[in-house]
Design a protein around this motif. Structure first.
Motif, PDB file in Angstrom:
ATOM      1  N   ALA A 167       0.829  -1.204   0.000  1.00 25.10           N
ATOM      2  CA  ALA A 167       0.000   0.000   0.000  1.00 25.10           C
ATOM      3  C   ALA A 167       0.863   1.254   0.000  1.00 25.10           C
ATOM      4  O   ALA A 167       2.010   1.239   0.453  1.00 25.10           O
ATOM      5  N   GLY A 168       0.302   2.357  -0.509  1.00 25.33           N
ATOM      6  CA  GLY A 168       0.993   3.635  -0.514  1.00 25.33           C
ATOM      7  C   GLY A 168       1.777   3.828  -1.804  1.00 25.33           C
ATOM      8  O   GLY A 168       2.316   2.871  -2.360  1.00 25.33           O
ATOM      9  N   VAL A 169       1.856   5.052  -2.257  1.00 25.66           N
ATOM     10  CA  VAL A 169       2.498   5.346  -3.539  1.00 25.66           C
ATOM     11  C   VAL A 169       3.989   5.030  -3.518  1.00 25.66           C
ATOM     12  O   VAL A 169       4.476   4.222  -4.308  1.00 25.66           O
ATOM     13  N   GLU A 170       4.741   5.679  -2.640  1.00 26.34           N
ATOM     14  CA  GLU A 170       6.197   5.463  -2.598  1.00 26.34           C
ATOM     15  C   GLU A 170       6.551   4.017  -2.246  1.00 26.34           C
ATOM     16  O   GLU A 170       7.406   3.417  -2.914  1.00 26.34           O
ATOM     17  N   PRO A 171       5.921   3.434  -1.223  1.00 32.99           N
ATOM     18  CA  PRO A 171       6.230   2.029  -0.932  1.00 32.99           C
ATOM     19  C   PRO A 171       5.917   1.091  -2.107  1.00 32.99           C
ATOM     20  O   PRO A 171       6.652   0.136  -2.350  1.00 32.99           O
ATOM     21  N   ALA A 172       4.839   1.365  -2.846  1.00 30.30           N
ATOM     22  CA  ALA A 172       4.496   0.532  -4.007  1.00 30.30           C
ATOM     23  C   ALA A 172       5.551   0.675  -5.103  1.00 30.30           C
ATOM     24  O   ALA A 172       5.968  -0.322  -5.704  1.00 30.30           O
ATOM     25  N   LEU A 173       5.993   1.888  -5.364  1.00 24.00           N
ATOM     26  CA  LEU A 173       7.047   2.102  -6.358  1.00 24.00           C
ATOM     27  C   LEU A 173       8.334   1.404  -5.926  1.00 24.00           C
ATOM     28  O   LEU A 173       8.989   0.735  -6.734  1.00 24.00           O
ATOM     29  N   ASP A 174       8.687   1.536  -4.650  1.00 21.98           N
ATOM     30  CA  ASP A 174       9.880   0.865  -4.132  1.00 21.98           C
ATOM     31  C   ASP A 174       9.773  -0.651  -4.277  1.00 21.98           C
ATOM     32  O   ASP A 174      10.745  -1.323  -4.654  1.00 21.98           O
ATOM     33  N   ALA A 175       8.602  -1.205  -3.979  1.00 25.01           N
ATOM     34  CA  ALA A 175       8.404  -2.655  -4.065  1.00 25.01           C
ATOM     35  C   ALA A 175       8.528  -3.147  -5.503  1.00 25.01           C
ATOM     36  O   ALA A 175       9.162  -4.170  -5.766  1.00 25.01           O
ATOM     37  N   ALA A 222       4.693  11.301  -8.873  1.00 23.87           N
ATOM     38  CA  ALA A 222       5.477  10.561  -7.879  1.00 23.87           C
ATOM     39  C   ALA A 222       6.417   9.580  -8.574  1.00 23.87           C
ATOM     40  O   ALA A 222       7.574   9.423  -8.173  1.00 23.87           O
ATOM     41  N   ALA A 223       5.939   8.935  -9.629  1.00 24.15           N
ATOM     42  CA  ALA A 223       6.781   7.992 -10.376  1.00 24.15           C
ATOM     43  C   ALA A 223       7.943   8.722 -11.046  1.00 24.15           C
ATOM     44  O   ALA A 223       9.059   8.187 -11.095  1.00 24.15           O
ATOM     45  N   ASN A 224       7.704   9.936 -11.536  1.00 24.76           N
ATOM     46  CA  ASN A 224       8.788  10.716 -12.144  1.00 24.76           C
ATOM     47  C   ASN A 224       9.877  11.030 -11.116  1.00 24.76           C
ATOM     48  O   ASN A 224      11.069  10.870 -11.394  1.00 24.76           O
ATOM     49  N   ARG A 225       9.465  11.477  -9.945  1.00 21.08           N
ATOM     50  CA  ARG A 225      10.443  11.769  -8.882  1.00 21.08           C
ATOM     51  C   ARG A 225      11.210  10.499  -8.490  1.00 21.08           C
ATOM     52  O   ARG A 225      12.427  10.523  -8.312  1.00 21.08           O
ATOM     53  N   HIS A 226      10.481   9.413  -8.374  1.00 17.17           N
ATOM     54  CA  HIS A 226      11.086   8.130  -8.015  1.00 17.17           C
ATOM     55  C   HIS A 226      12.086   7.694  -9.097  1.00 17.17           C
ATOM     56  O   HIS A 226      13.182   7.234  -8.785  1.00 17.17           O
ATOM     57  N   TYR A 227      11.719   7.856 -10.355  1.00 16.47           N
ATOM     58  CA  TYR A 227      12.577   7.487 -11.491  1.00 16.47           C
ATOM     59  C   TYR A 227      13.899   8.244 -11.421  1.00 16.47           C
ATOM     60  O   TYR A 227      14.966   7.675 -11.623  1.00 16.47           O
ATOM     61  N   GLU A 228      13.799   9.535 -11.116  1.00 17.51           N
ATOM     62  CA  GLU A 228      15.006  10.360 -11.002  1.00 17.51           C
ATOM     63  C   GLU A 228      15.900   9.881  -9.863  1.00 17.51           C
ATOM     64  O   GLU A 228      17.121  10.017  -9.941  1.00 17.51           O
ATOM     65  N   SER A 229      15.304   9.310  -8.835  1.00 18.59           N
ATOM     66  CA  SER A 229      16.104   8.868  -7.692  1.00 18.59           C
ATOM     67  C   SER A 229      16.759   7.504  -7.914  1.00 18.59           C
ATOM     68  O   SER A 229      17.753   7.191  -7.252  1.00 18.59           O
ATOM     69  N   ILE A 230      16.226   6.684  -8.821  1.00 18.04           N
ATOM     70  CA  ILE A 230      16.801   5.352  -8.998  1.00 18.04           C
ATOM     71  C   ILE A 230      17.658   5.205 -10.246  1.00 18.04           C
ATOM     72  O   ILE A 230      18.469   4.282 -10.321  1.00 18.04           O
ATOM     73  N   PHE A 231      17.486   6.101 -11.215  1.00 19.17           N
ATOM     74  CA  PHE A 231      18.263   6.013 -12.448  1.00 19.17           C
ATOM     75  C   PHE A 231      19.097   7.269 -12.641  1.00 19.17           C
ATOM     76  O   PHE A 231      18.589   8.378 -12.512  1.00 19.17           O
ATOM     77  N   ALA A 232      20.368   7.069 -12.989  1.00 19.82           N
ATOM     78  CA  ALA A 232      21.255   8.189 -13.293  1.00 19.82           C
ATOM     79  C   ALA A 232      20.982   8.676 -14.717  1.00 19.82           C
ATOM     80  O   ALA A 232      20.538   7.916 -15.578  1.00 19.82           O
ATOM     81  N   ALA A 233      21.252   9.951 -14.951  1.00 18.22           N
ATOM     82  CA  ALA A 233      21.102  10.515 -16.295  1.00 18.22           C
ATOM     83  C   ALA A 233      22.233  10.003 -17.184  1.00 18.22           C
ATOM     84  O   ALA A 233      23.344   9.806 -16.695  1.00 18.22           O
ATOM     85  N   PRO A 234      21.989   9.758 -18.428  1.00 17.48           N
ATOM     86  CA  PRO A 234      20.685   9.825 -19.078  1.00 17.48           C
ATOM     87  C   PRO A 234      19.829   8.624 -18.665  1.00 17.48           C
ATOM     88  O   PRO A 234      20.291   7.489 -18.678  1.00 17.48           O
ATOM     89  N   THR A 254      -0.674  -2.018  -7.505  1.00 19.00           N
ATOM     90  CA  THR A 254      -1.011  -0.747  -8.134  1.00 19.00           C
ATOM     91  C   THR A 254       0.013  -0.322  -9.172  1.00 19.00           C
ATOM     92  O   THR A 254      -0.241   0.593  -9.957  1.00 19.00           O
ATOM     93  N   VAL A 255       1.186  -0.983  -9.181  1.00 23.50           N
ATOM     94  CA  VAL A 255       2.263  -0.671 -10.112  1.00 23.50           C
ATOM     95  C   VAL A 255       2.857  -1.969 -10.633  1.00 23.50           C
ATOM     96  O   VAL A 255       3.028  -2.928  -9.872  1.00 23.50           O
ATOM     97  N   GLU A 256       3.168  -1.991 -11.920  1.00 18.12           N
ATOM     98  CA  GLU A 256       3.913  -3.095 -12.525  1.00 18.12           C
ATOM     99  C   GLU A 256       4.929  -2.478 -13.471  1.00 18.12           C
ATOM    100  O   GLU A 256       4.593  -1.580 -14.240  1.00 18.12           O
ATOM    101  N   ILE A 257       6.175  -2.929 -13.393  1.00 17.69           N
ATOM    102  CA  ILE A 257       7.232  -2.387 -14.237  1.00 17.69           C
ATOM    103  C   ILE A 257       7.866  -3.515 -15.041  1.00 17.69           C
ATOM    104  O   ILE A 257       8.306  -4.511 -14.468  1.00 17.69           O
ATOM    105  N   GLU A 258       7.887  -3.354 -16.360  1.00 21.06           N
ATOM    106  CA  GLU A 258       8.657  -4.270 -17.186  1.00 21.06           C
ATOM    107  C   GLU A 258       9.831  -3.505 -17.756  1.00 21.06           C
ATOM    108  O   GLU A 258       9.800  -2.261 -17.805  1.00 21.06           O
TER     109      GLU A 258
END
Length: 122
Positions: free
Chosen positions: A41-49, A83-95, A112-116
């Motif tokens: 549950a929760g946006v950030e915890p779901a993205l982290d999971a 929230a996903a954009n902010r999270h993306y910036e925190s887990i992936f380096a540019a580019p 609530t989230v699935e990433i392939e």
């Protein structure tokens, strides 16, 4: 010569969680569930999971997040985008990897989230 390495499949799922071929890794959707398969549950915890499950799948083909070149996010609520954009910036380096962001009606197990992902290692 091209070699391929599928990750182990389980009885619950007839597909490979990740598959490596010719320097590429193709990762099946990683859900926002905990280690026991329970929705987080929760946006950030779901993205982290979801990222944790993605990282585990990448590891089965000896790859890591730094090898990812493309992701597709499936979410049950498109308002998660900021929230996903902010999270993306925190887990992936540019580019950062290319990304698609798609709202769906539902995801398995109440996630609530699935990433392939597609990864590449030269």
């Amino acid at each position: 010569m091209t070699t391929s390495t599928p990750a182990a499949t389980g009885s619950a799922h007839p597909y490979s969680p990740a598959y490596a071929v010719a320097g590429f890794g193709f990762v099946s959707g990683a859900l926002s569930v905990d280690e026991n398969g329970q929705a987080v549950a929760g946006v950030e915890p779901a993205l982290d999971a979801a990222v944790a499950r993605l990282t585990e799948r990448l590891g089965t083909i000896d790859m890591k997040l730094a090898d990812v070149v493309k992701t597709t996010y499936f979410v049950t609520d498109v308002t998660l985008r900021d929230a996903a954009n902010r999270h993306y910036e925190s887990i992936f380096a540019a580019p950062r990897p290319a990304r698609s962001f798609v709202e769906v009606a539902a995801l398995p197990y109440g996630a609530t989230v699935e990433i392939e992902a597609i990864a590449h290692r030269a």
